[in-house]
Design a protein around this motif. Structure first.
Motif, PDB file in Angstrom:
ATOM      1  N   ILE A 107       8.753 -17.383 -28.515  1.00 17.93           N
ATOM      2  CA  ILE A 107       8.507 -17.023 -29.280  1.00 17.93           C
ATOM      3  C   ILE A 107       8.034 -17.478 -30.020  1.00 17.93           C
ATOM      4  O   ILE A 107       7.762 -19.110 -30.191  1.00 17.93           O
ATOM      5  CB  ILE A 107      10.343 -17.191 -30.298  1.00 17.93           C
ATOM      6  CG1 ILE A 107      11.269 -16.420 -29.451  1.00 17.93           C
ATOM      7  CG2 ILE A 107      10.057 -17.335 -31.813  1.00 17.93           C
ATOM      8  CD1 ILE A 107      12.829 -16.731 -29.999  1.00 17.93           C
ATOM      9  N   ASP A 108       6.571 -17.087 -30.975  1.00 17.30           N
ATOM     10  CA  ASP A 108       5.545 -18.301 -31.541  1.00 17.30           C
ATOM     11  C   ASP A 108       6.263 -17.108 -33.069  1.00 17.30           C
ATOM     12  O   ASP A 108       6.943 -16.523 -33.551  1.00 17.30           O
ATOM     13  CB  ASP A 108       4.293 -17.395 -30.881  1.00 17.30           C
ATOM     14  CG  ASP A 108       3.508 -16.840 -31.387  1.00 17.30           C
ATOM     15  OD1 ASP A 108       4.882 -15.408 -31.664  1.00 17.30           O
ATOM     16  OD2 ASP A 108       3.234 -15.802 -29.912  1.00 17.30           O
ATOM     17  N   SER A 109       4.913 -17.012 -33.697  1.00 24.66           N
ATOM     18  CA  SER A 109       4.693 -17.253 -35.103  1.00 24.66           C
ATOM     19  C   SER A 109       5.100 -15.589 -35.525  1.00 24.66           C
ATOM     20  O   SER A 109       5.688 -15.117 -36.697  1.00 24.66           O
ATOM     21  CB  SER A 109       3.801 -17.761 -36.143  1.00 24.66           C
ATOM     22  OG  SER A 109       2.103 -17.075 -35.663  1.00 24.66           O
ATOM     23  N   GLY A 110       4.146 -14.936 -34.579  1.00 29.80           N
ATOM     24  CA  GLY A 110       4.246 -13.380 -34.333  1.00 29.80           C
ATOM     25  C   GLY A 110       5.321 -12.436 -33.291  1.00 29.80           C
ATOM     26  O   GLY A 110       5.435 -11.632 -34.415  1.00 29.80           O
ATOM     27  N   TYR A 111       5.040 -13.234 -32.463  1.00 32.22           N
ATOM     28  CA  TYR A 111       5.561 -12.497 -30.945  1.00 32.22           C
ATOM     29  C   TYR A 111       7.002 -12.996 -30.339  1.00 32.22           C
ATOM     30  O   TYR A 111       7.152 -14.521 -30.717  1.00 32.22           O
ATOM     31  CB  TYR A 111       4.644 -12.192 -30.742  1.00 32.22           C
ATOM     32  CG  TYR A 111       3.312 -11.331 -30.815  1.00 32.22           C
ATOM     33  CD1 TYR A 111       3.490  -9.650 -30.606  1.00 32.22           C
ATOM     34  CD2 TYR A 111       2.371 -11.654 -31.583  1.00 32.22           C
ATOM     35  CE1 TYR A 111       2.848  -8.685 -30.841  1.00 32.22           C
ATOM     36  CE2 TYR A 111       1.402 -10.602 -32.470  1.00 32.22           C
ATOM     37  CZ  TYR A 111       1.567  -9.636 -31.981  1.00 32.22           C
ATOM     38  OH  TYR A 111       0.954  -8.341 -32.188  1.00 32.22           O
ATOM     39  N   ALA A 112       7.758 -12.014 -29.858  1.00 35.31           N
ATOM     40  CA  ALA A 112       8.725 -13.253 -28.835  1.00 35.31           C
ATOM     41  C   ALA A 112       8.451 -11.977 -27.327  1.00 35.31           C
ATOM     42  O   ALA A 112       7.970 -10.725 -27.750  1.00 35.31           O
ATOM     43  CB  ALA A 112       9.691 -12.337 -29.371  1.00 35.31           C
ATOM     44  N   ARG A 113       8.464 -13.129 -26.814  1.00 33.75           N
ATOM     45  CA  ARG A 113       8.511 -12.421 -25.518  1.00 33.75           C
ATOM     46  C   ARG A 113       9.768 -12.539 -24.196  1.00 33.75           C
ATOM     47  O   ARG A 113      10.087 -14.242 -24.556  1.00 33.75           O
ATOM     48  CB  ARG A 113       7.642 -12.921 -24.463  1.00 33.75           C
ATOM     49  CG  ARG A 113       7.013 -12.187 -22.699  1.00 33.75           C
ATOM     50  CD  ARG A 113       5.931 -12.643 -22.731  1.00 33.75           C
ATOM     51  NE  ARG A 113       5.732 -14.182 -22.328  1.00 33.75           N
ATOM     52  CZ  ARG A 113       5.647 -15.393 -22.015  1.00 33.75           C
ATOM     53  NH1 ARG A 113       6.753 -14.520 -20.237  1.00 33.75           N
ATOM     54  NH2 ARG A 113       6.319 -16.850 -21.408  1.00 33.75           N
ATOM     55  N   GLY A 114      10.104 -11.471 -23.412  1.00 34.77           N
ATOM     56  CA  GLY A 114      10.821 -11.412 -22.691  1.00 34.77           C
ATOM     57  C   GLY A 114      10.906 -10.913 -21.240  1.00 34.77           C
ATOM     58  O   GLY A 114      10.443 -10.386 -21.030  1.00 34.77           O
ATOM     59  N   VAL A 115      12.312 -11.508 -20.388  1.00 37.27           N
ATOM     60  CA  VAL A 115      11.854  -9.658 -19.355  1.00 37.27           C
ATOM     61  C   VAL A 115      13.956 -10.068 -19.058  1.00 37.27           C
ATOM     62  O   VAL A 115      14.797 -10.493 -19.012  1.00 37.27           O
ATOM     63  CB  VAL A 115      11.901 -11.155 -17.924  1.00 37.27           C
ATOM     64  CG1 VAL A 115      10.007 -11.863 -17.694  1.00 37.27           C
ATOM     65  CG2 VAL A 115      12.219 -11.801 -17.988  1.00 37.27           C
ATOM     66  N   VAL A 116      14.093  -8.758 -18.022  1.00 40.92           N
ATOM     67  CA  VAL A 116      14.885  -8.365 -18.292  1.00 40.92           C
ATOM     68  C   VAL A 116      15.293  -9.113 -16.949  1.00 40.92           C
ATOM     69  O   VAL A 116      14.901  -9.231 -15.582  1.00 40.92           O
ATOM     70  CB  VAL A 116      14.869  -6.644 -17.917  1.00 40.92           C
ATOM     71  CG1 VAL A 116      16.024  -5.523 -17.390  1.00 40.92           C
ATOM     72  CG2 VAL A 116      14.766  -6.218 -19.222  1.00 40.92           C
ATOM     73  N   VAL A 117      16.648  -9.605 -17.302  1.00 47.91           N
ATOM     74  CA  VAL A 117      17.273 -10.070 -15.365  1.00 47.91           C
ATOM     75  C   VAL A 117      18.820  -9.778 -15.189  1.00 47.91           C
ATOM     76  O   VAL A 117      19.089 -10.329 -13.965  1.00 47.91           O
ATOM     77  CB  VAL A 117      17.579 -11.704 -15.759  1.00 47.91           C
ATOM     78  CG1 VAL A 117      16.554 -12.621 -16.640  1.00 47.91           C
ATOM     79  CG2 VAL A 117      18.251 -11.582 -17.122  1.00 47.91           C
ATOM     80  N   ASN A 118      18.901  -8.375 -15.076  1.00 49.07           N
ATOM     81  CA  ASN A 118      19.479  -7.936 -14.727  1.00 49.07           C
ATOM     82  C   ASN A 118      19.898  -6.500 -13.906  1.00 49.07           C
ATOM     83  O   ASN A 118      20.353  -5.385 -13.153  1.00 49.07           O
ATOM     84  CB  ASN A 118      21.075  -7.308 -15.313  1.00 49.07           C
ATOM     85  CG  ASN A 118      20.472  -6.253 -16.724  1.00 49.07           C
ATOM     86  OD1 ASN A 118      19.304  -6.614 -17.633  1.00 49.07           O
ATOM     87  ND2 ASN A 118      21.393  -5.508 -16.836  1.00 49.07           N
TER      88      ASN A 118
END
Length: 229
Positions: A107-118
């Motif tokens: 998570i930064d000042s403008g964006y969030a990143r993640g991955v599907v883990v299931n």
């Protein structure tokens, strides 16, 4: 009668247009007095006015974007969302994220990143990138920065196919559990805040025991198993 005086004075325009042909105010006019009317500015003034309007518009958009980012960052703080948290899709979500569980990696000042883990790909973008999860501090690229605070769950992300294969071989030779996925999911912060506030995602923490369990059984999980858990 005697010689008459000069006749009535008349004005004539020079036939050549060299005297005003290069003037931006006169361009395209037949006579100089047609250069601009009562409600018309000279062309160079008009151009300056256009540039100034564009500058003000750009500045307004920049300020609005800054306000939106600040509001989104405040919303993320209020929701308690940070690296290592889980986003669990609610039953109202349909499509790619149906029953998805997303681990937030950045998570930064403008964006969030993640991955599907299931199960399935980690997201709809960056499908050429691999992410390897493991608990081996000796091979971790950031041994002091685990994904979940207080655990030894590490993520090696943005790996090429060859890099991922070498890391997997190393971890398997060490007898270490691992999980791998391809792709990721990006959000603008304001979009993610809107989706959470709109009831699309539940924000949950992830304890050390849960992270270890997931790492040990990831390859056997179905999409529904972790979502229900």
């Amino acid at each position: 009668g005697g010689r008459g005086g000069p006749g009535p004075m008349s004005w004539g325009w020079r036939s050549d247009e060299d005297s005003y042909a290069d003037s931006s105010a006169y361009a395209g006019r037949e006579r100089p007095e047609q250069a601009w009317g009562e409600h018309e500015l000279p062309r160079d003034w008009q151009e300056r006015e256009v540039r100034e309007r564009k500058r003000r518009h750009t500045e307004q958009l920049r300020r609005e974007a800054e306000r939106a980012e600040a509001a989104a960052a405040a919303g993320i703080e209020l929701l308690g969302l940070r690296r290592g948290m889980l986003l669990v899709a609610t039953p109202q979500v349909r499509g790619f994220f149906t029953m998805a569980v997303v681990l937030v990696l950045e998570i930064d000042s403008g964006y969030a990143r993640g991955v599907v883990v299931n199960g399935g790909p980690g997201g709809r973008t960056g499908l050429g990138d691999r992410t390897i999860f493991h608990s081996c501090k000796e091979v971790a690229s950031e041994p002091t920065n685990p994904v979940v605070e207080g655990t030894q769950l590490f993520a090696e992300d943005f790996l090429s196919k060859d890099q991922a294969a070498r890391l997997v071989a190393d971890l398997e030779a060490r007898g270490e559990p691992l999980a791998k996925t391809q792709g990721c999911t990006w959000w603008r912060l304001e979009q993610l805040v809107d989706e959470i506030s709109g009831g699309n995602w539940a924000v949950l923490g992830w304890g050390s025991a849960q992270a270890r369990w997931w790492l040990s059984v990831r390859s056997k999980l179905t999409t529904r198993t972790l979502w229900r858990r």
